[in-house]
Write a protein that holds these residues in place. Structure first.
Motif, PDB file in Angstrom:
ATOM      1  N   GLY A   1       5.318  75.165 -35.695  1.00  0.00           N
ATOM      2  CA  GLY A   1       6.084  74.115 -36.367  1.00  0.00           C
ATOM      3  C   GLY A   1       5.252  72.978 -36.905  1.00  0.00           C
ATOM      4  N   ALA A   2       3.918  73.059 -36.819  1.00  0.00           N
ATOM      5  CA  ALA A   2       3.065  71.964 -37.280  1.00  0.00           C
ATOM      6  C   ALA A   2       2.803  72.072 -38.781  1.00  0.00           C
ATOM      7  CB  ALA A   2       1.757  71.964 -36.508  1.00  0.00           C
ATOM      8  N   ASP A   3       2.449  70.918 -39.395  1.00  0.00           N
ATOM      9  CA  ASP A   3       1.999  70.875 -40.784  1.00  0.00           C
ATOM     10  C   ASP A   3       0.479  70.833 -40.758  1.00  0.00           C
ATOM     11  OD1 ASP A   3       4.625  70.790 -41.747  1.00  0.00           O
ATOM     12  OD2 ASP A   3       4.713  68.615 -41.519  1.00  0.00           O
ATOM     13  N   ILE A   4      -0.167  71.705 -41.538  1.00  0.00           N
ATOM     14  CA  ILE A   4      -1.612  71.823 -41.444  1.00  0.00           C
ATOM     15  C   ILE A   4      -2.302  71.337 -42.702  1.00  0.00           C
ATOM     16  CG2 ILE A   4      -1.423  73.796 -39.893  1.00  0.00           C
ATOM     17  CD1 ILE A   4      -2.342  75.524 -42.279  1.00  0.00           C
ATOM     18  N   THR A   5      -3.540  70.909 -42.490  1.00  0.00           N
ATOM     19  CA  THR A   5      -4.451  70.566 -43.584  1.00  0.00           C
ATOM     20  C   THR A   5      -5.748  71.319 -43.337  1.00  0.00           C
ATOM     21  OG1 THR A   5      -3.481  68.360 -43.824  1.00  0.00           O
ATOM     22  CG2 THR A   5      -5.707  68.713 -44.749  1.00  0.00           C
ATOM     23  N   LEU A   6      -6.275  71.971 -44.382  1.00  0.00           N
ATOM     24  CA  LEU A   6      -7.474  72.785 -44.238  1.00  0.00           C
ATOM     25  C   LEU A   6      -8.683  72.048 -44.782  1.00  0.00           C
ATOM     26  CD1 LEU A   6      -6.156  76.307 -45.309  1.00  0.00           C
ATOM     27  CD2 LEU A   6      -6.546  75.466 -42.989  1.00  0.00           C
ATOM     28  N   ALA A   7      -9.781  72.118 -44.025  1.00  0.00           N
ATOM     29  CA  ALA A   7     -11.063  71.583 -44.477  1.00  0.00           C
ATOM     30  C   ALA A   7     -12.103  72.688 -44.373  1.00  0.00           C
ATOM     31  CB  ALA A   7     -11.475  70.385 -43.628  1.00  0.00           C
ATOM     32  N   ASN A   8     -12.874  72.884 -45.451  1.00  0.00           N
ATOM     33  CA  ASN A   8     -13.834  73.992 -45.487  1.00  0.00           C
ATOM     34  C   ASN A   8     -15.151  73.649 -44.810  1.00  0.00           C
ATOM     35  OD1 ASN A   8     -12.192  75.863 -46.974  1.00  0.00           O
ATOM     36  ND2 ASN A   8     -12.525  74.574 -48.766  1.00  0.00           N
ATOM     37  N   ASN A   9     -15.364  72.384 -44.473  1.00  0.00           N
ATOM     38  CA  ASN A   9     -16.596  72.004 -43.787  1.00  0.00           C
ATOM     39  C   ASN A   9     -16.379  70.663 -43.100  1.00  0.00           C
ATOM     40  OD1 ASN A   9     -17.165  69.871 -45.828  1.00  0.00           O
ATOM     41  ND2 ASN A   9     -17.540  71.646 -47.162  1.00  0.00           N
ATOM     42  N   GLY A  10     -17.389  70.198 -42.377  1.00  0.00           N
ATOM     43  CA  GLY A  10     -17.265  68.946 -41.638  1.00  0.00           C
ATOM     44  C   GLY A  10     -17.084  67.741 -42.536  1.00  0.00           C
ATOM     45  N   LEU A  11     -17.732  67.737 -43.697  1.00  0.00           N
ATOM     46  CA  LEU A  11     -17.623  66.610 -44.632  1.00  0.00           C
ATOM     47  C   LEU A  11     -16.188  66.453 -45.127  1.00  0.00           C
ATOM     48  CD1 LEU A  11     -19.244  64.394 -46.013  1.00  0.00           C
ATOM     49  CD2 LEU A  11     -19.721  66.009 -47.880  1.00  0.00           C
ATOM     50  N   GLU A  12     -15.573  67.599 -45.494  1.00  0.00           N
ATOM     51  CA  GLU A  12     -14.173  67.537 -45.933  1.00  0.00           C
ATOM     52  C   GLU A  12     -13.266  67.066 -44.791  1.00  0.00           C
ATOM     53  OE1 GLU A  12     -12.787  71.124 -47.687  1.00  0.00           O
ATOM     54  OE2 GLU A  12     -14.392  71.239 -49.190  1.00  0.00           O
ATOM     55  N   ALA A  13     -13.591  67.457 -43.557  1.00  0.00           N
ATOM     56  CA  ALA A  13     -12.781  67.023 -42.420  1.00  0.00           C
ATOM     57  C   ALA A  13     -12.853  65.500 -42.256  1.00  0.00           C
ATOM     58  CB  ALA A  13     -13.260  67.727 -41.151  1.00  0.00           C
ATOM     59  N   VAL A  14     -14.066  64.927 -42.384  1.00  0.00           N
ATOM     60  CA  VAL A  14     -14.223  63.475 -42.271  1.00  0.00           C
ATOM     61  C   VAL A  14     -13.415  62.761 -43.352  1.00  0.00           C
ATOM     62  CG1 VAL A  14     -15.881  61.590 -42.429  1.00  0.00           C
ATOM     63  CG2 VAL A  14     -16.454  63.645 -41.123  1.00  0.00           C
ATOM     64  N   LYS A  15     -13.496  63.260 -44.584  1.00  0.00           N
ATOM     65  CA  LYS A  15     -12.740  62.637 -45.685  1.00  0.00           C
ATOM     66  C   LYS A  15     -11.242  62.755 -45.453  1.00  0.00           C
ATOM     67  CE  LYS A  15     -16.325  63.394 -49.196  1.00  0.00           C
ATOM     68  NZ  LYS A  15     -16.668  64.059 -50.470  1.00  0.00           N
ATOM     69  N   ALA A  16     -10.792  63.874 -44.881  1.00  0.00           N
ATOM     70  CA  ALA A  16      -9.358  64.035 -44.619  1.00  0.00           C
ATOM     71  C   ALA A  16      -8.872  63.023 -43.589  1.00  0.00           C
ATOM     72  CB  ALA A  16      -9.087  65.469 -44.135  1.00  0.00           C
ATOM     73  N   VAL A  17      -9.670  62.747 -42.558  1.00  0.00           N
ATOM     74  CA  VAL A  17      -9.283  61.776 -41.529  1.00  0.00           C
ATOM     75  C   VAL A  17      -9.271  60.356 -42.100  1.00  0.00           C
ATOM     76  CG1 VAL A  17      -9.941  60.801 -39.291  1.00  0.00           C
ATOM     77  CG2 VAL A  17     -10.088  63.264 -39.645  1.00  0.00           C
ATOM     78  N   GLU A  18     -10.163  60.082 -43.066  1.00  0.00           N
ATOM     79  CA  GLU A  18     -10.167  58.766 -43.709  1.00  0.00           C
ATOM     80  C   GLU A  18      -8.844  58.489 -44.412  1.00  0.00           C
ATOM     81  OE1 GLU A  18     -13.429  58.717 -46.372  1.00  0.00           O
ATOM     82  OE2 GLU A  18     -14.935  58.235 -44.844  1.00  0.00           O
ATOM     83  N   ASN A  19      -8.241  59.550 -44.959  1.00  0.00           N
ATOM     84  CA  ASN A  19      -7.036  59.380 -45.773  1.00  0.00           C
ATOM     85  C   ASN A  19      -5.749  59.643 -44.997  1.00  0.00           C
ATOM     86  OD1 ASN A  19      -8.687  58.906 -48.046  1.00  0.00           O
ATOM     87  ND2 ASN A  19      -8.897  61.121 -48.402  1.00  0.00           N
ATOM     88  N   CYS A  20      -5.828  60.146 -43.773  1.00  0.00           N
ATOM     89  CA  CYS A  20      -4.602  60.519 -43.060  1.00  0.00           C
ATOM     90  C   CYS A  20      -4.834  60.424 -41.566  1.00  0.00           C
ATOM     91  CB  CYS A  20      -4.173  61.932 -43.466  1.00  0.00           C
ATOM     92  SG  CYS A  20      -2.643  62.492 -42.670  1.00  0.00           S
ATOM     93  N   SER A  21      -3.773  60.157 -40.830  1.00  0.00           N
ATOM     94  CA  SER A  21      -3.839  60.118 -39.370  1.00  0.00           C
ATOM     95  C   SER A  21      -3.259  61.421 -38.823  1.00  0.00           C
ATOM     96  CB  SER A  21      -3.039  58.926 -38.837  1.00  0.00           C
ATOM     97  OG  SER A  21      -3.074  58.915 -37.430  1.00  0.00           O
ATOM     98  N   PHE A  22      -4.081  62.183 -38.091  1.00  0.00           N
ATOM     99  CA  PHE A  22      -3.667  63.493 -37.580  1.00  0.00           C
ATOM    100  C   PHE A  22      -3.345  63.418 -36.086  1.00  0.00           C
ATOM    101  CE2 PHE A  22      -6.243  64.499 -41.299  1.00  0.00           C
ATOM    102  CZ  PHE A  22      -5.447  65.436 -41.950  1.00  0.00           C
ATOM    103  N   ASP A  23      -2.487  64.338 -35.648  1.00  0.00           N
ATOM    104  CA  ASP A  23      -2.131  64.431 -34.231  1.00  0.00           C
ATOM    105  C   ASP A  23      -3.086  65.357 -33.459  1.00  0.00           C
ATOM    106  OD1 ASP A  23       0.435  62.888 -34.267  1.00  0.00           O
ATOM    107  OD2 ASP A  23       0.949  64.457 -35.713  1.00  0.00           O
TER     108      ASP A  23
END
Length: 914
Positions: A806-828
């Protein structure tokens, strides 16, 4: 390596390969009279001579000598000379083939067209193989192993065997050796696999046919032996009838004269009977001895009563009439009651008033100490009181050897030319007859024959290869036709592959620069990898995909067969995962740093998993695999299921590996401990009918790098570490393991463990694991989850399981994309791979933990890096848990449930590696 050392090494390799493939050829030989229908060693010799030059001919010579010395009856000068000549023939054949084919092979043009392949096959097979067949046949004739009339047959079968072995094996070896030059490096499997598969099927059909021939051989022996047993019983009953006839003859007249006895005997006794003598013996009371002597002296002035030993009987039993008459001089007047065995049978005959037989004895009148027996038939008369009494006896004397020789001549040897071994004994083990005692036999038939009040045992044995038809053409033709078809298939595949490669080369010429750039890029990528750590990672990554896709498939609509196949695929994949882990665990075991994971598990599920794992493997080898379970112990126990499964699987795998016929049985006894009801006594027994182990080597079988002997390693493979690891693991569990074996009969490994019962709280944990998915759905419904993973298939698998919660997911292809995703959104929740391009998971986690949106977000490592150092590195940067790939869905749910259910300030680090 110096050139001289290389030559020595090459010769040793050639010797070993020639000897090994020669043993395979000997296994396919069809006795008696056939050379092997296919001789793979000839192909090995030609191929390696072409690859390494004629300098390897000594290796062929000595490899052939060793192979041929294994089949001689005894080592002698003649045996060595014969083996040497055969080795010379094999070497000359390889040399002749080298000069026929060297130019064609060196030019690398032999696969470019069907005509060139045909020329290669003609020179390699029919022409070059003329040499060894000629030398071998003449050698066999010279050493009198065959007769002149068998030379042509031997030459033809030898030539056919060498030719087929060369045509089948040599191209495969040359393709493997020159795979780079022939540009077949990436297609080597698809080139040789079909031929090997077809050849394997041919071998299976051949084996079934040979088994049928052996069954027929046993049936022939059973029929022959039954006929002999029935004939022997008939002969004994016929002589009993003779005895009764004599008794009736004497009972019908008040007095029978000697001339009447002789005349009657000449009518009753047939020329081909086995009777040594027939005599009439009156019963003379001791008080009437002198009267009897006086009467006999009137007829024969030299008559006297002779004794064999001292008699305790109240009467004398002198031989009065005897047939044939030439035995009179030795036997007339002999008191047969003066010897214990004869006296016992006499008394028994008079007591029972019916014929009896003596125990085996030696005849007084026979010059040869051959076993014989006597049949006593009392002559019954009725006295004045109407009482039946024995007044005299008819004695039939039969030599055991004569009796059996006659029976065998009529019922066995007359119809068969086989070398039977025959043995007849009494029930007490006294030998009555032996024939061909030292003949090598492998099948035997036993019959019990009732002879009056005795039982005799008749054993007839023979060699199955002798009973099988002298020329087993069916098995020979199966091999020859099957191998010819295999060679045709192989030729077609080689031509097809060569043609395809020729076209591919033309295309590659036009794209040469592009390929060079691509090659440089691939080489640059390979050079960046680290061997030991990356090996585990690279193996686990595709395994994660396999297990993940299997898990996804299991949630789709499948029929029963598909579900069963999928479950077996899961078991095999998990086993492979365990093996990968075992490779990394070897050093831990050697240093004593391995740790056990104690958790509840079901012994019955472990048993079923083992059965599913090995049942199909056993079927492929034509073996049985049985699992027996009994006991009153608890099914759920506390222990390390993975390590226990590892030990049981290793023992079962070894048993199947070293068993050629029969089967393997896994027996599990689960009993409550009498002294402590909270504990169970587990006994595992793995029993096989394999090759067995010598007594001197059983004591060292659990040592590292140890097998029964070096020939076992050559034939069956293996490193010799499996049993050492198993022993270490069992001893860590405070158990014991030991081995019992008999060479040639089989082996039994026994493991004994004492494990605690799994208490109710632990069973509740099992139930909690089952309900983890529903708990997680409640927690993750609508939650935002970031998945950092560079592998597309792994992304799909992880996303599938997380979205199903039931979760909503966001995919990151590498660590850099993961860091940028956290900058723009708050994840659980963040699931982080470690090895990724641009920025790895450790750097990314460290940066995220310092960002406002990432301070309290739980980060869970999902990686194929599973070493202790990798786990410590994950926890050091703030990751809350470590889930190894490939992952199990239940463990994923359980770990996420623990992480997400605990307070965020409680930083508990979870290691879920099993």
């Amino acid at each position: 390596m110096p050139e001289k050392s290389e030559i020595i090494l090459y010769n040793l390799i050639v010797l070993a390969l020639y000897f090994t493939t020669a043993q395979l050829g000997l296994m396919l030989a069809i006795p008696p009279g056939f050379a092997s229908a296919i001789w793979p060693a000839a192909g090995i010799a030609l191929a390696l001579t072409l690859v390494w030059s004629p300098k390897v001919l000594p290796g062929i010579l000595f490899g052939s000598m060793l192979a041929n010395l294994t089949v001689v009856d005894s080592y002698s000068i003649n045996a060595f000379a014969f083996a040497f000549l055969l080795g010379v023939g094999a070497s000359l054949q390889a040399l002749f083939g080298y000069y026929l084919l060297a130019k064609q092979i060196i030019s690398e043009q032999w696969l470019l067209s069907i005509s060139r392949i045909r020329r290669f096959l003609l020179k390699a097979g029919p022409l070059s193989c003329l040499v060894s067949a000629s030398v071998g046949s003449l050698s066999l004739l010279s050493f009198s192993y065959i007769n002149k009339q068998d030379v042509i047959f031997t030459w033809v079968t030898w030539w056919v065997g060498d030719m087929l072995g060369t045509l089948f094996v040599a191209p495969i070896c040359l393709v493997i050796a020159y795979r780079y030059k022939l540009r077949l490096r990436h297609k080597i499997f698809q080139v040789i696999a079909p031929s090997i598969m077809v050849f394997s099927l041919v071998i299976i059909v051949f084996a079934f046919n040979r088994a049928e021939q052996n069954r027929v051989a046993r049936q022939h022996l059973l029929q022959d032996s039954l006929r002999v047993a029935q004939a022997l019983e008939y002969e004994i009953s016929r002589y009993q009838a003779y005895a009764r006839t004599y008794s009736a003859f004497f009972a019908s007249s008040h007095k029978i004269e000697e001339e009447e006895f002789i005349k009657f005997s000449s009518i009753v006794v047939q020329p081909d009977d086995s009777l040594f003598a027939t005599s009439w013996v009156p019963k003379i009371p001791r008080t009437e001895k002198q009267a009897y002597l006086d009467a006999m002296l009137k007829e024969n002035s030299s008559f006297s009563i002779k004794t064999i030993d001292y008699s305790l009987l109240p009467d004398f039993y002198p031989i009065t009439y005897i047939y044939p008459e030439h035995l009179k001089s030795n036997a007339l007047g002999l008191d047969i009651g003066s010897e214990q065995l004869r006296a016992t049978a006499l008394v028994r005959a008079e007591k029972l008033n019916k014929p009896t037989i003596t125990e085996p004895l030696t005849l007084f009148q026979s010059k040869q100490n051959k076993p014989a027996f006597l049949i006593f038939s009392p002559v019954i008369v009725t006295n004045t009181f109407a009482t039946e009494l024995a007044e005299s006896h008819i004695v039939l004397v039969i030599e055991s050897e004569t009796l059996l020789q006659n029976v065998l001549a009529k019922n066995l040897l007359a119809n068969r030319s086989f070398n039977y071994s025959v043995n007849l004994t009494t029930n007490d083990g006294i030998v009555l007859f032996e024939k061909n005692k030292n003949v090598n036999t492998d099948i035997v038939s036993t019959h019990t024959i009732k002879v009056m009040d005795q039982h005799w045992l008749l054993n007839i044995s023979a060699s199955s290869s002798e009973i099988i038809a002298k020329k087993d053409w069916s098995s020979w033709l199966i091999l020859v036709v099957g191998v010819v078809l295999t060679i045709m298939l192989q030729t077609f595949i080689l031509w097809l592959t060569s043609s395809h490669n020729s076209i591919a080369r033309q295309v590659k010429i036009k794209t040469k620069e592009l390929n060079r750039a691509k090659l440089k890029a691939e080489q640059a990528t390979v050079q960046k990898t680290y061997f030991l750590a990356n090996m585990s990672h690279e193996l686990r990554t595709p395994l994660n995909a396999i297990l993940g896709i299997a898990e996804m498939l299991s949630k789709s609509n499948l029929d029963n067969q598909q579900t069963e196949l999928l479950n077996k695929q899961k078991v095999a994949s998990k086993t492979l995962l365990s093996l990968i882990s075992d490779i990394l665990d070897v050093s831990k075991i050697e240093t004593g740093k391995i740790e056990l994971e104690i958790a509840p598990f079901s012994i019955r599920k472990l048993m079923l998993k083992t059965q599913n794992m090995f049942e199909s493997q056993a079927e492929l080898k034509g073996l049985t695999f049985k699992v027996n379970y009994k006991g009153n112990g608890s099914d759920w126990l506390l222990g390390d299921e993975h390590r226990l499964q590892q030990v049981v699987s290793n023992l079962c795998s070894n048993a199947l590996k070293f068993t050629e016929s029969g089967g393997v049985t896994l027996s599990i006894r689960n009993e409550k401990d009498i002294e402590n009801e909270q504990q169970n006594l587990l006994i595992f027994e793995v029993i096989d009918t394999g090759i067995g182990i010598e007594d001197t080597r059983v004591l060292h079988i659990f040592d590292s790098f140890t097998q029964a002997d070096s020939s076992v390693t050559r034939k069956y493979g293996g490193s010799g570490l499996g049993l050492a690891i198993s022993k270490t693991l069992i001893e860590l569990m405070k158990g014991s393991i030991f081995c019992e074996s008999q060479l040639g009969l089989g082996t039994k490994f026994t493991c004994q463990l004492t494990l605690k019962n799994a208490v109710s709280e632990e069973n509740k944990q099992v139930q909690t694991l089952r309900n983890a998915e529903q708990h997680l759905k409640n927690i993750l419904e609508g939650a935002l989850v970031l998945i950092a993973e560079d592998n597309e298939i792994n992304q799909q698998i992880i996303a599938f399981h997380i979205e199903s919660l039931g979760a909503d997911i966001t995919l990151a292809n590498n660590g850099l994309e993961a860091v940028k995703a956290v900058e723009n959104c708050s994840f659980d929740l963040i699931l982080m791979d470690i090895q990724m391009p641009e920025m790895d998971g450790l750097q990314a986690t460290k940066l995220i933990s310092q960002m406002p949106n990432g301070i309290d977000v739980p980060v869970v490592a999902m990686t194929a890096n599973v070493s202790v150092e990798d786990k410590q590195a994950c926890f050091a940067v703030g990751m809350r848990a470590h889930i190894p790939k490939p992952f199990e869905v239940n463990k994923l749910h359980h770990t996420l449930l623990q992480i997400l259910s605990s307070p965020k300030i409680n930083h508990t680090y979870l290691d879920t590696t099993s």
